[in-house]
Design a protein around this motif. Sequence first.
Motif, PDB file in Angstrom:
ATOM      1  N   ARG A  67       0.740  -1.189   0.148  1.00  0.00           N
ATOM      2  CA  ARG A  67      -0.022   0.189   0.019  1.00  0.00           C
ATOM      3  C   ARG A  67       0.996   1.125   0.128  1.00  0.00           C
ATOM      4  O   ARG A  67       1.974   1.300   0.863  1.00  0.00           O
ATOM      5  CB  ARG A  67      -1.013  -0.112   1.162  1.00  0.00           C
ATOM      6  N   LEU A  68       0.723   2.208  -0.853  1.00  0.00           N
ATOM      7  CA  LEU A  68       1.097   3.514  -0.778  1.00  0.00           C
ATOM      8  C   LEU A  68       0.559   4.622  -0.593  1.00  0.00           C
ATOM      9  O   LEU A  68      -0.635   5.076  -1.094  1.00  0.00           O
ATOM     10  CB  LEU A  68       1.843   3.416  -2.150  1.00  0.00           C
ATOM     11  N   VAL A  69       0.856   5.246   0.463  1.00  0.00           N
ATOM     12  CA  VAL A  69       0.032   6.477   0.812  1.00  0.00           C
ATOM     13  C   VAL A  69       1.172   7.736   0.959  1.00  0.00           C
ATOM     14  O   VAL A  69       2.129   7.536   1.383  1.00  0.00           O
ATOM     15  CB  VAL A  69      -0.248   6.132   2.226  1.00  0.00           C
ATOM     16  N   VAL A  70       0.337   8.678   0.319  1.00  0.00           N
ATOM     17  CA  VAL A  70       1.304  10.192   0.541  1.00  0.00           C
ATOM     18  C   VAL A  70       0.487  11.044   1.254  1.00  0.00           C
ATOM     19  O   VAL A  70      -0.744  10.797   1.356  1.00  0.00           O
ATOM     20  CB  VAL A  70       1.580  10.709  -0.966  1.00  0.00           C
ATOM     21  N   PHE A  71       1.335  12.015   1.800  1.00  0.00           N
ATOM     22  CA  PHE A  71       0.450  12.942   2.911  1.00  0.00           C
ATOM     23  C   PHE A  71       1.189  14.200   2.728  1.00  0.00           C
ATOM     24  O   PHE A  71       2.606  14.267   2.577  1.00  0.00           O
ATOM     25  CB  PHE A  71       0.569  12.219   4.064  1.00  0.00           C
ATOM     26  N   ASP A  72       0.672  15.489   3.156  1.00  0.00           N
ATOM     27  CA  ASP A  72       0.964  16.513   3.525  1.00  0.00           C
ATOM     28  C   ASP A  72       0.144  17.007   4.844  1.00  0.00           C
ATOM     29  O   ASP A  72       0.189  16.418   5.808  1.00  0.00           O
ATOM     30  CB  ASP A  72       1.012  17.682   2.404  1.00  0.00           C
ATOM     31  N   THR A  73      -0.959  17.888   4.512  1.00  0.00           N
ATOM     32  CA  THR A  73      -1.909  17.973   5.761  1.00  0.00           C
ATOM     33  C   THR A  73      -3.025  17.249   5.452  1.00  0.00           C
ATOM     34  O   THR A  73      -3.952  16.953   6.125  1.00  0.00           O
ATOM     35  CB  THR A  73      -2.255  19.611   5.866  1.00  0.00           C
ATOM     36  N   ALA A  74      -2.954  16.612   4.140  1.00  0.00           N
ATOM     37  CA  ALA A  74      -3.997  15.558   3.828  1.00  0.00           C
ATOM     38  C   ALA A  74      -3.489  14.384   3.432  1.00  0.00           C
ATOM     39  O   ALA A  74      -2.182  14.180   3.346  1.00  0.00           O
ATOM     40  CB  ALA A  74      -4.939  16.204   2.518  1.00  0.00           C
ATOM     41  N   GLY A 113       0.283  11.885  -9.326  1.00  0.00           N
ATOM     42  CA  GLY A 113      -0.998  11.798  -8.219  1.00  0.00           C
ATOM     43  C   GLY A 113      -0.337  12.503  -6.761  1.00  0.00           C
ATOM     44  O   GLY A 113      -1.257  12.901  -6.163  1.00  0.00           O
ATOM     45  N   THR A 114       0.885  13.128  -6.715  1.00  0.00           N
ATOM     46  CA  THR A 114       1.390  13.624  -5.682  1.00  0.00           C
ATOM     47  C   THR A 114       1.207  15.233  -5.879  1.00  0.00           C
ATOM     48  O   THR A 114       1.102  15.562  -7.072  1.00  0.00           O
ATOM     49  CB  THR A 114       2.680  13.230  -5.364  1.00  0.00           C
ATOM     50  N   GLN A 115       1.373  15.886  -4.774  1.00  0.00           N
ATOM     51  CA  GLN A 115       1.389  17.046  -4.878  1.00  0.00           C
ATOM     52  C   GLN A 115       2.487  17.645  -3.650  1.00  0.00           C
ATOM     53  O   GLN A 115       2.129  17.778  -2.763  1.00  0.00           O
ATOM     54  CB  GLN A 115      -0.015  17.767  -4.523  1.00  0.00           C
ATOM     55  N   LEU A 116       3.846  18.139  -4.371  1.00  0.00           N
ATOM     56  CA  LEU A 116       4.869  18.206  -3.712  1.00  0.00           C
ATOM     57  C   LEU A 116       4.599  19.849  -3.157  1.00  0.00           C
ATOM     58  O   LEU A 116       4.005  20.543  -3.830  1.00  0.00           O
ATOM     59  CB  LEU A 116       6.100  18.235  -4.599  1.00  0.00           C
ATOM     60  N   GLY A 117       5.026  19.872  -1.614  1.00  0.00           N
ATOM     61  CA  GLY A 117       4.704  21.278  -1.247  1.00  0.00           C
ATOM     62  C   GLY A 117       3.701  21.148  -0.045  1.00  0.00           C
ATOM     63  O   GLY A 117       3.247  20.140   0.006  1.00  0.00           O
ATOM     64  N   GLY A 118       3.470  22.251   0.679  1.00  0.00           N
ATOM     65  CA  GLY A 118       2.281  22.307   1.564  1.00  0.00           C
ATOM     66  C   GLY A 118       3.094  21.798   2.910  1.00  0.00           C
ATOM     67  O   GLY A 118       4.233  21.592   3.301  1.00  0.00           O
ATOM     68  N   GLY A 119       1.886  21.819   3.909  1.00  0.00           N
ATOM     69  CA  GLY A 119       2.545  21.198   5.452  1.00  0.00           C
ATOM     70  C   GLY A 119       2.432  19.992   5.471  1.00  0.00           C
ATOM     71  O   GLY A 119       2.826  19.124   4.533  1.00  0.00           O
ATOM     72  N   THR A 120       2.642  19.459   6.779  1.00  0.00           N
ATOM     73  CA  THR A 120       2.944  18.118   7.135  1.00  0.00           C
ATOM     74  C   THR A 120       2.208  17.555   8.235  1.00  0.00           C
ATOM     75  O   THR A 120       2.121  18.314   9.162  1.00  0.00           O
ATOM     76  CB  THR A 120       4.456  17.655   7.325  1.00  0.00           C
ATOM     77  N   ASP A 121       1.342  16.562   8.305  1.00  0.00           N
ATOM     78  CA  ASP A 121       0.482  16.140   9.304  1.00  0.00           C
ATOM     79  C   ASP A 121       0.809  14.511   9.384  1.00  0.00           C
ATOM     80  O   ASP A 121       0.054  13.825   8.696  1.00  0.00           O
ATOM     81  CB  ASP A 121      -0.892  16.512   9.264  1.00  0.00           C
ATOM     82  N   ILE A 122       1.892  14.253  10.034  1.00  0.00           N
ATOM     83  CA  ILE A 122       2.337  12.756  10.182  1.00  0.00           C
ATOM     84  C   ILE A 122       1.425  12.323  10.897  1.00  0.00           C
ATOM     85  O   ILE A 122       1.072  10.773  10.683  1.00  0.00           O
ATOM     86  CB  ILE A 122       3.823  12.737  10.857  1.00  0.00           C
ATOM     87  N   ASN A 123       0.932  12.640  11.889  1.00  0.00           N
ATOM     88  CA  ASN A 123      -0.104  12.138  12.743  1.00  0.00           C
ATOM     89  C   ASN A 123      -1.353  11.341  12.101  1.00  0.00           C
ATOM     90  O   ASN A 123      -1.856  10.307  12.306  1.00  0.00           O
ATOM     91  CB  ASN A 123      -0.552  12.750  13.923  1.00  0.00           C
ATOM     92  N   ARG A 124      -1.960  12.430  11.164  1.00  0.00           N
ATOM     93  CA  ARG A 124      -3.022  11.877  10.410  1.00  0.00           C
ATOM     94  C   ARG A 124      -2.611  10.762   9.399  1.00  0.00           C
ATOM     95  O   ARG A 124      -3.656   9.774   9.162  1.00  0.00           O
ATOM     96  CB  ARG A 124      -3.537  13.205   9.750  1.00  0.00           C
ATOM     97  N   ALA A 125      -1.559  11.053   8.812  1.00  0.00           N
ATOM     98  CA  ALA A 125      -1.182   9.749   7.874  1.00  0.00           C
ATOM     99  C   ALA A 125      -0.818   8.496   8.731  1.00  0.00           C
ATOM    100  O   ALA A 125      -1.420   7.454   8.214  1.00  0.00           O
ATOM    101  CB  ALA A 125       0.160  10.231   7.111  1.00  0.00           C
ATOM    102  N   LEU A 126      -0.415   8.556   9.700  1.00  0.00           N
ATOM    103  CA  LEU A 126      -0.238   7.200  10.673  1.00  0.00           C
ATOM    104  C   LEU A 126      -1.481   6.725  11.070  1.00  0.00           C
ATOM    105  O   LEU A 126      -1.692   5.425  10.899  1.00  0.00           O
ATOM    106  CB  LEU A 126       0.815   7.429  11.605  1.00  0.00           C
ATOM    107  N   ALA A 127      -2.546   7.605  11.189  1.00  0.00           N
ATOM    108  CA  ALA A 127      -3.526   7.149  11.666  1.00  0.00           C
ATOM    109  C   ALA A 127      -4.407   6.425  10.397  1.00  0.00           C
ATOM    110  O   ALA A 127      -4.911   5.337  10.662  1.00  0.00           O
ATOM    111  CB  ALA A 127      -4.734   8.264  12.154  1.00  0.00           C
ATOM    112  N   TYR A 128      -4.299   7.139   9.402  1.00  0.00           N
ATOM    113  CA  TYR A 128      -4.842   6.061   8.111  1.00  0.00           C
ATOM    114  C   TYR A 128      -4.365   4.915   7.891  1.00  0.00           C
ATOM    115  O   TYR A 128      -4.851   3.994   7.774  1.00  0.00           O
ATOM    116  CB  TYR A 128      -4.649   7.264   6.956  1.00  0.00           C
ATOM    117  N   CYS A 129      -2.758   4.823   8.062  1.00  0.00           N
ATOM    118  CA  CYS A 129      -2.093   3.580   7.885  1.00  0.00           C
ATOM    119  C   CYS A 129      -2.393   2.489   8.794  1.00  0.00           C
ATOM    120  O   CYS A 129      -2.728   1.395   8.565  1.00  0.00           O
ATOM    121  CB  CYS A 129      -0.418   3.799   7.808  1.00  0.00           C
TER     122      CYS A 129
END
Length: 400
Positions: free
Chosen positions: A256-263, A280-296
């Motif tokens: 599974r491949l998941v990319v994240f910034d604030t989304a 399909g990626t969008q380089l730049g923007g902020g970072t919300d690692i917690n939200r990404a790990l919650a999805y994973c």
Amino acid sequence: MEVEQKDGTDARARDERLRRWRLVLGGDTADGTGCALGAQDAAMDGALTALYGREDKKEGRGRERSAGLGASAPSVARWLGDIRTYFPSSVVQVMQRDAIDRLGLSALLLEPEMLEAVDADVHLVGTLLSLNKAMPETTKETARAVVRKVVEDLEKRLATRTRATLTGALDRSARISRPRHHDIDWNRTIAANLKNYLPEYRTVVPERLIGYGRASQSVKKEVILCIDQSGSMAASVVYASVFGAVLASMRSITTRLVVFDTAVVDLTDQLDDPVDVLFGTQLGGGTDINRALAYCQSQISRPAETVVVLISDLYEGGIRNDMLKRVAAMKASGVQFVTLLALSDEGAPAYDREHAAALAGLGAPAFACTPDLFPDVMAAAIEKRPLPIPDSGNATAARP
């Protein structure tokens, strides 16, 4: 005769040193070399001056040359042709990157003619991806062709070794000690029992049988690649997408491949084509690692058979404590958790040392990883053995 030859050799070496210093210093009357350039060297000097020749008098650097690339596509195209003529490919790619950074040529990369003229590499792909949303339709087809060439070259370089390394790791992790007769791996069994060879009977007594169970043909491991797509991670996004496609091609691994910034965006359904993943990626923007790990975490069904690879510089814009709690919970459930501060050839990046140390304290070491090392890291994670963390000369590691 020997003295004459030595003097001639010394003179040529001296002239070559002066020539090189002249190219470095740029030919101002104060450079002190007194060296005149031939036609080809003068052309090389012009190409260098166009990129590196402008200097800021306010900083006391002495002079300002008049050469430059200007803002026109034709002059840039000629310059790109010149540097390919006079410099090796590795130097060309560095000069291209410097031109984009120093002279603000990103807009010109939106023209198809310019894309056809450049030597493509991972860094150029990162630049194109950052310009993706601003790219006119007339350029997108050419941009995809440029990206595809880089991706295909990376796959040729990385795929064979990755599959071989991980296949071996999967086989070893699936090995059982009480196989049925038709599941015995006789080669490994004999090798493991050679100490029990009885010469009088010319046979080996197999005290320990090694084989593979019936379930060995089914999916054994699940890998989740969780990729930070902030602008500083561009090269890592490119390499991770290529590795994701390679892993997805292996029957013994679900990927599974998941990319994240604030989304958070799940690109798993596009893994058959890493070019689609990249666009399909969008380089730049902020970072919300917690939200990404919650999805994973929500996607994990077999924790003991799952490897989560977080690729991020750990500059967290979300909730830090929750991020660490999620990592701790995943590890407690049996998940193998790996944090790569970068997946690129550049070595150690800038990263949040406090977060890296906190993860290391949870038994999740954080370190930068080159593409060539990545298969070994994944093999170690699959086999649940210590990760091959590189020395500080290769990367900066926060160790548990």
